[in-house]
Design an enzyme around this catalytic site. Structure first.
Site, PDB file in Angstrom:
ATOM      1  N   HIS A   1       0.183  11.998   2.611  1.00  0.00           N
ATOM      2  CA  HIS A   1       0.112  10.595   2.180  1.00  0.00           C
ATOM      3  C   HIS A   1      -0.473  10.405   0.793  1.00  0.00           C
ATOM      4  O   HIS A   1      -0.720   9.269   0.384  1.00  0.00           O
ATOM      5  CB  HIS A   1      -0.729   9.764   3.152  1.00  0.00           C
ATOM      6  CG  HIS A   1      -0.156   9.678   4.530  1.00  0.00           C
ATOM      7  ND1 HIS A   1       0.641   8.639   4.932  1.00  0.00           N
ATOM      8  CD2 HIS A   1      -0.253  10.515   5.583  1.00  0.00           C
ATOM      9  CE1 HIS A   1       0.990   8.822   6.191  1.00  0.00           C
ATOM     10  NE2 HIS A   1       0.471   9.966   6.611  1.00  0.00           N
TER      11      HIS A   1
ATOM     12  N   LYS B   1      -5.056  -5.554  -0.280  1.00  0.00           N
ATOM     13  CA  LYS B   1      -5.027  -4.114  -0.013  1.00  0.00           C
ATOM     14  C   LYS B   1      -6.401  -3.576  -0.342  1.00  0.00           C
ATOM     15  O   LYS B   1      -7.229  -4.293  -0.892  1.00  0.00           O
ATOM     16  CB  LYS B   1      -3.970  -3.428  -0.885  1.00  0.00           C
ATOM     17  CG  LYS B   1      -4.059  -3.799  -2.375  1.00  0.00           C
ATOM     18  CD  LYS B   1      -2.986  -3.136  -3.210  1.00  0.00           C
ATOM     19  CE  LYS B   1      -1.655  -3.826  -3.158  1.00  0.00           C
ATOM     20  NZ  LYS B   1      -0.596  -3.026  -2.579  1.00  0.00           N
ATOM     21  N   ARG B   2      -6.656  -2.292  -0.008  1.00  0.00           N
ATOM     22  CA  ARG B   2      -7.929  -1.699  -0.399  1.00  0.00           C
ATOM     23  C   ARG B   2      -8.125  -1.844  -1.912  1.00  0.00           C
ATOM     24  O   ARG B   2      -7.147  -1.842  -2.671  1.00  0.00           O
ATOM     25  CB  ARG B   2      -7.964  -0.213  -0.006  1.00  0.00           C
ATOM     26  CG  ARG B   2      -8.149   0.010   1.480  1.00  0.00           C
ATOM     27  CD  ARG B   2      -9.469  -0.541   1.979  1.00  0.00           C
ATOM     28  NE  ARG B   2     -10.576   0.235   1.488  1.00  0.00           N
ATOM     29  CZ  ARG B   2     -11.155   1.231   2.160  1.00  0.00           C
ATOM     30  NH1 ARG B   2     -10.751   1.534   3.376  1.00  0.00           N
ATOM     31  NH2 ARG B   2     -12.151   1.919   1.624  1.00  0.00           N
TER      32      ARG B   2
ATOM     33  N   LYS C   1      -4.787   0.984  -7.816  1.00  0.00           N
ATOM     34  CA  LYS C   1      -4.001  -0.167  -7.341  1.00  0.00           C
ATOM     35  C   LYS C   1      -4.055  -1.328  -8.342  1.00  0.00           C
ATOM     36  O   LYS C   1      -3.325  -2.296  -8.230  1.00  0.00           O
ATOM     37  CB  LYS C   1      -4.482  -0.618  -5.964  1.00  0.00           C
ATOM     38  CG  LYS C   1      -4.199   0.417  -4.862  1.00  0.00           C
ATOM     39  CD  LYS C   1      -4.712  -0.037  -3.507  1.00  0.00           C
ATOM     40  CE  LYS C   1      -4.676   1.041  -2.429  1.00  0.00           C
ATOM     41  NZ  LYS C   1      -3.351   1.220  -1.810  1.00  0.00           N
TER      42      LYS C   1
ATOM     43  N   THR D   1       2.893  -0.114   2.089  1.00  0.00           N
ATOM     44  CA  THR D   1       3.611  -0.719   3.214  1.00  0.00           C
ATOM     45  C   THR D   1       3.426  -2.237   3.201  1.00  0.00           C
ATOM     46  O   THR D   1       4.257  -2.964   3.747  1.00  0.00           O
ATOM     47  CB  THR D   1       3.136  -0.138   4.565  1.00  0.00           C
ATOM     48  OG1 THR D   1       1.709  -0.070   4.552  1.00  0.00           O
ATOM     49  CG2 THR D   1       3.710   1.236   4.818  1.00  0.00           C
TER      50      THR D   1
ATOM     51  N   LYS E   1       6.004  -5.468   4.122  1.00  0.00           N
ATOM     52  CA  LYS E   1       5.656  -6.611   4.984  1.00  0.00           C
ATOM     53  C   LYS E   1       5.942  -7.931   4.267  1.00  0.00           C
ATOM     54  O   LYS E   1       6.489  -8.874   4.844  1.00  0.00           O
ATOM     55  CB  LYS E   1       4.175  -6.549   5.381  1.00  0.00           C
ATOM     56  CG  LYS E   1       3.852  -5.400   6.316  1.00  0.00           C
ATOM     57  CD  LYS E   1       2.360  -5.101   6.416  1.00  0.00           C
ATOM     58  CE  LYS E   1       2.180  -3.682   6.975  1.00  0.00           C
ATOM     59  NZ  LYS E   1       0.837  -3.134   6.727  1.00  0.00           N
TER      60      LYS E   1
HETATM   61  C1  26Q Z   1     -10.652  12.015   3.888  1.00  0.00           C
HETATM   62  C2  26Q Z   1     -11.741  12.874   3.963  1.00  0.00           C
HETATM   63  C3  26Q Z   1     -13.004  12.386   4.238  1.00  0.00           C
HETATM   64  C4  26Q Z   1     -13.161  11.026   4.473  1.00  0.00           C
HETATM   65  C5  26Q Z   1     -12.086  10.183   4.401  1.00  0.00           C
HETATM   66  C6  26Q Z   1     -10.826  10.665   4.111  1.00  0.00           C
HETATM   67  C7  26Q Z   1      -9.662   9.752   4.035  1.00  0.00           C
HETATM   68  C8  26Q Z   1      -9.506   8.696   4.927  1.00  0.00           C
HETATM   69  C9  26Q Z   1      -8.426   7.835   4.838  1.00  0.00           C
HETATM   70  C10 26Q Z   1      -8.681   9.917   3.059  1.00  0.00           C
HETATM   71  C11 26Q Z   1      -7.583   9.047   2.987  1.00  0.00           C
HETATM   72  C12 26Q Z   1      -7.451   7.998   3.878  1.00  0.00           C
HETATM   73  C13 26Q Z   1      -6.336   7.038   3.845  1.00  0.00           C
HETATM   74  C14 26Q Z   1      -5.256   7.149   3.099  1.00  0.00           C
HETATM   75  C15 26Q Z   1      -4.173   6.153   3.091  1.00  0.00           C
HETATM   76  O1  26Q Z   1      -4.260   5.120   3.736  1.00  0.00           O
HETATM   77  N1  26Q Z   1      -3.084   6.420   2.368  1.00  0.00           N
HETATM   78  C16 26Q Z   1      -1.972   5.501   2.292  1.00  0.00           C
HETATM   79  O2  26Q Z   1      -1.032   5.836   3.297  1.00  0.00           O
HETATM   80  C17 26Q Z   1       0.016   4.878   3.368  1.00  0.00           C
HETATM   81  C18 26Q Z   1       0.901   5.261   4.532  1.00  0.00           C
HETATM   82  O3  26Q Z   1       1.657   6.385   4.207  1.00  0.00           O
HETATM   83  C19 26Q Z   1       0.782   4.806   2.071  1.00  0.00           C
HETATM   84  O4  26Q Z   1       1.707   3.746   2.174  1.00  0.00           O
HETATM   85  C20 26Q Z   1      -0.165   4.549   0.901  1.00  0.00           C
HETATM   86  O5  26Q Z   1       0.550   4.635  -0.321  1.00  0.00           O
HETATM   87  C21 26Q Z   1      -1.299   5.566   0.923  1.00  0.00           C
HETATM   88  O6  26Q Z   1      -2.228   5.278  -0.097  1.00  0.00           O
END
Ligand code: 26Q
Length: 802
Positions: free
Chosen positions: A352, A540-541, A546, A648, A652
């Protein structure tokens, strides 16, 4: 029908009496919510019993550290076709279903896109009659509750369990142990080398099952969330060794803590050991329970890949690979080769992100200490893999060093995931190309067949049918309801672009939805929004890439133009923001502060009243998204090209008739390809240009600052006590990120193009008929972004389900 209603009523009254001991007249909405959910749970159970009797097919297990499932009451009522019955019964008993719905908690068990994607996938599995189950963690607290005061974000624990959770079933009889630390002992038995982890700390994993139902199907799948608990044996041993009983309680807490919190997506190093343990806890518990079910069938282990698929949602569950190897070798007595074949054939992995800083690695030392046997297996996988590469690329030290799973004291989880699975996919076309050509280039060269694209999707049922009932009604009246099962049928809306009456109605629906959102904003913030204005939305975050900064700098510039009466064909705007910043992400928090600061000035300035309003809505969640998305006119998707894997939210909003103002990044590109240049507002550097500027030193942000007066004004406002800020310090780090550190995300570079498209939007919006046509085109082409399609494609190309 009448019978159904009577049955429902009796079940409800019984449930109410059971759960509260009260008569209807005394019950609160919250109590009615509990009773109503109890009744629905009963209906689901009945369905479940039928579902389990169905022939068993290949099962997919979707492992994810996050599932942002959102409220389920509304979904269940709709999917079980009970909405009308419930509404009538409740009304008769003096309740309003709407008031009851708001009593539901939204479990925030995810950060954003990745977690919400997992939830949409579960919805599609069940609605397509596929056996696909979720495996995750039952965090005691979800992602924090966000609260903003004086522009600063405060984080409060998300106590989603405080009122109990209605849709889960605790299954203590299926609890099992997960081991951490200790030492690995080896011994020879019957001429074979055996390994055993001794002196380990044992954590009890208890599953909580949430049934997942489909839209008008009989399938009931399961989302199994694991919670950490102390085992009584361990606590007892500890108690015997210590004289003071209080230590025992501390120890008990320490074990439970494992599943307390969800980590934010850019978490800094502190406390990360718990995250490491969480990841292993998830996969060890998950895979142990799946394998014990498999063993009951008394099949050969070699049959496993034809019956089970393990999918890992990013690298977070990648320890699944060595864990499966460990169980097959140490516990089931298979050879390395047999175990490896089974593992790689049953595991698949979705990537991702290509952001370098976001690719997960773990210090070798930590893994060695906390997961000693897993560490040994990873070392062996690495050695065998490097040898294999050596055969393929003899003498190419450099390449093999780059491919290695373990290097510089770190374990590279993406490398583990690629080597240990049979399929690797990106989440949008561009993203997959970047994986293949850049980030994972050497792996792609070694295993070209393993890589594929699966563009993300969203549940059209949650994001259109449930979130936007008035649009759904309008669409049904025009083209029937086949699109609910086959979302591509939305294309049947296309001919209506020449039907002025339909377009008029579409405009009215959008206006009504904007009014609903405006009511919410008035309730929350006491602010009255101009619903004739364009609702221009970025939710979004909050992240540097972004580029919420681009949006707010543009607003700063707009404010000056409006004040000076320089805007020619301007359409009034309501800018809406929402999103959380990770607690340790200083820059993101600064951005929230800046939005708030600008909003305070603009919203209080009588000169721009009705032309410009800015809203930051706190605590973005599934529930809030469902309120905002139907009301969007302009969908802001501003990521620097190459940075957003897919996105995503873009899908939406498109599905709800918004027009995208976006860079050619992630799935924006595929939206562009679908709707055509007339129905979207693309801007900014292309991925190729971004890569070029990153490699050359040709981009100098200061040059743009010096030559463009609009940019100079907007950027200077960050550090000049004039129109917005109260001192020169508060936003100086943003200022320096742009000028001193040369604008890593190309905000200034893309500014001019962005302004041009914003101006185009302003004038296009004034031709309402044409705008409505564009909006309609977006809805009509959105069916391709249903997660039903995405899941069908995973099912045939990766999991080989049918
Ligand atoms: C990793 C290690 C330690 C702590 C936290 C994490 C961690 C947690 C969550 C790293 C990444 C995330 C989340 C990532 C995320 O939401 N990515 C998004 O995924 C979507 C679905 O595929 C995409 O549409 C987005 O582009 C992407 O940013």
């Amino acid at each position: 029908m009448i019978q159904e209603k009577e049955r429902f009523k009796q079940l409800f009254l019984t449930a109410l009496n059971h759960t509260t001991g009260k008569q209807v007249e005394q019950a609160t909405d919250q109590e009615a919510y509990v009773a109503l959910s109890t009744v629905i749970a009963k209906y689901i159970q009945e369905k479940h019993q039928n579902s389990e009797k169905q022939v068993s097919s290949k099962q997919v297990y979707y492992f994810s550290m996050e599932f942002l499932i959102g409220g389920l009451l509304q979904t269940h009522l709709s999917y079980l076709a009970l909405e009308e019955t419930a509404e009538n019964v409740l009304e008769e008993l003096g309740f309003s279903l709407d008031n009851i719905k708001v009593c539901e908690n939204d479990p925030g068990l995810g950060n954003g896109g990745l977690g919400r994607l997992a939830a949409c996938f579960l919805d599609s599995f069940a609605s397509l009659n596929l056996s696909g189950h979720g495996v995750g963690l039952r965090y005691r607290y979800g992602l924090f509750n966000q609260w903003i005061e004086d522009g600063r974000q405060f984080e409060l624990p998300d106590q989603w369990l405080s009122e109990g959770y209605m849709w889960e079933y605790r299954k203590p009889s299926e609890a099992l142990d997960v081991l951490f630390g200790g030492q690995v002992q080896s011994f020879v038995q019957n001429g074979k080398l055996h390994f055993q982890q001794v002196n380990a700390e044992i954590v009890r994993a208890v599953p909580y099952d949430i049934p997942i139902i489909g839209y008008q199907t009989n399938t009931v799948n399961t989302l199994r969330l694991w919670a950490a608990e102390p085992t009584s044996d361990q606590v007892l041993i500890k108690a015997k060794n210590e004289s003071d009983g209080s230590d025992m309680l501390t120890y008990q807490r320490k074990l439970e803590e494992l599943s307390d919190f969800l980590y934010p997506d850019d978490s800094t190093d502190d406390g990360k050991i718990v995250r490491l343990k969480q990841e292993y806890f998830l996969v060890s518990a998950g895979i142990q329970s799946i394998l014990s079910n498999f063993e009951e069938k008394q099949l050969a282990w070699s049959d496993l890949p034809s019956l089970l698929c393990f999918h890992i949602n990013d690298t977070h569950p990648a320890f699944l690979i060595p864990e499966l190897m460990r169980i097959l070798i140490d516990e089931k007595g298979l050879s390395w080769e047999e175990a490896w074949e089974i593992t790689t054939q049953s595991v698949s992995y979705t990537n991702h992100t290509t952001l370098h800083e976001a690719l997960e690695t773990w210090p070798e030392n930590w893994v060695k200490v906390f997961l000693p046997r897993i560490y040994m297996i990873l070392v062996e996988i690495n050695e065998r893999f490097c040898q294999q590469m050596w055969q393929k690329y003899p003498g190419d030290f450099d390449r093999i060093a780059q491919l290695a799973l373990i290097a510089d004291g770190k374990i590279k989880m993406a490398h583990v995931a690629i080597v240990g699975s049979h399929a690797v996919n990106g989440v949008a076309k561009l993203h997959t190309e970047i994986l293949k050509k850049k980030e994972m280039r050497l792996f792609y060269q070694a295993y070209p067949d393993r890589f594929m694209n699966k563009t993300n999707g969203i549940s059209h049922r949650r994001w259109l049918m449930l979130a936007n009932p008035s649009l759904t009604k309008l669409i049904k009246a025009a083209i029937g309801d086949e699109w609910l099962q086959s979302p591509k049928q939305l294309i049947k809306l296309l001919p209506l672009q020449t039907d002025p009456i339909f377009l008029e109605k579409l405009q009215q629906v959008k206006h009504d939805n904007k009014q609903l959102l405006a009511n919410h904003v008035q309730k929350e913030l006491g602010m009255i929004l101009n619903t004739d204005a364009i609702f221009d939305v970025q939710v979004k975050r909050i992240h540097g890439y972004k580029r919420q900064l681009l949006n707010i700098l543009h607003i700063i510039y707009l404010y000056r133009e409006i004040k000076n009466n320089r805007m020619k064909s301007f359409s009034p705007r309501v800018f809406i923001f929402a999103g959380k910043a990770a607690p340790g992400y200083y820059f993101a928090k600064q951005i929230i502060h800046l939005i708030d600061t600008v909003a305070n000035v603009v919203n209080q300035d009588y000169d721009v009243k009705d032309k410009l309003q800015i809203v930051f809505l706190e605590n973005f969640s599934n529930q809030l998204a469902e309120k905002i998305i139907p009301a969007v006119d302009v969908s802001e998707q501003l990521s620097t090209a190459t940075k957003e894997a897919s996105g995503t939210g873009n899908m939406k909003m498109m599905m709800n008739g918004a027009l995208t103002l976006g860079t050619m990044d992630g799935a924006n590109i595929e939206i562009f390809d679908k709707v055509g240049a007339e129905n979207i507002y693309p801007f900014g550097l292309s991925a190729k240009q971004v890569l070029h500027y990153q490699q050359s030193n040709e981009y100098v942000a200061r040059d743009i600052y010096h030559t463009d007066d609009r940019i100079r004004y907007a950027v200077d406002q960050l550090v000049t006590v004039e129109d917005f800020v109260k001192d020169e310090q508060t936003f100086q780090d943003i200022y320096h990120a742009l000028l001193t550190y040369n604008d890593e995300y190309f905000v200034l570079k893309d500014f001019d193009d962005y302004v041009k498209q914003q101006e185009k939007i302003s004038s296009d919006y004034q031709e309402r008929n044409v705008w409505n046509q564009k909006s309609l085109m977006n809805i009509a082409y959105s069916g391709q972004f249903s997660s039903d399609d995405t899941i069908a494609s995973y099912a045939s190309d990766i999991w080989e389900l049918r």
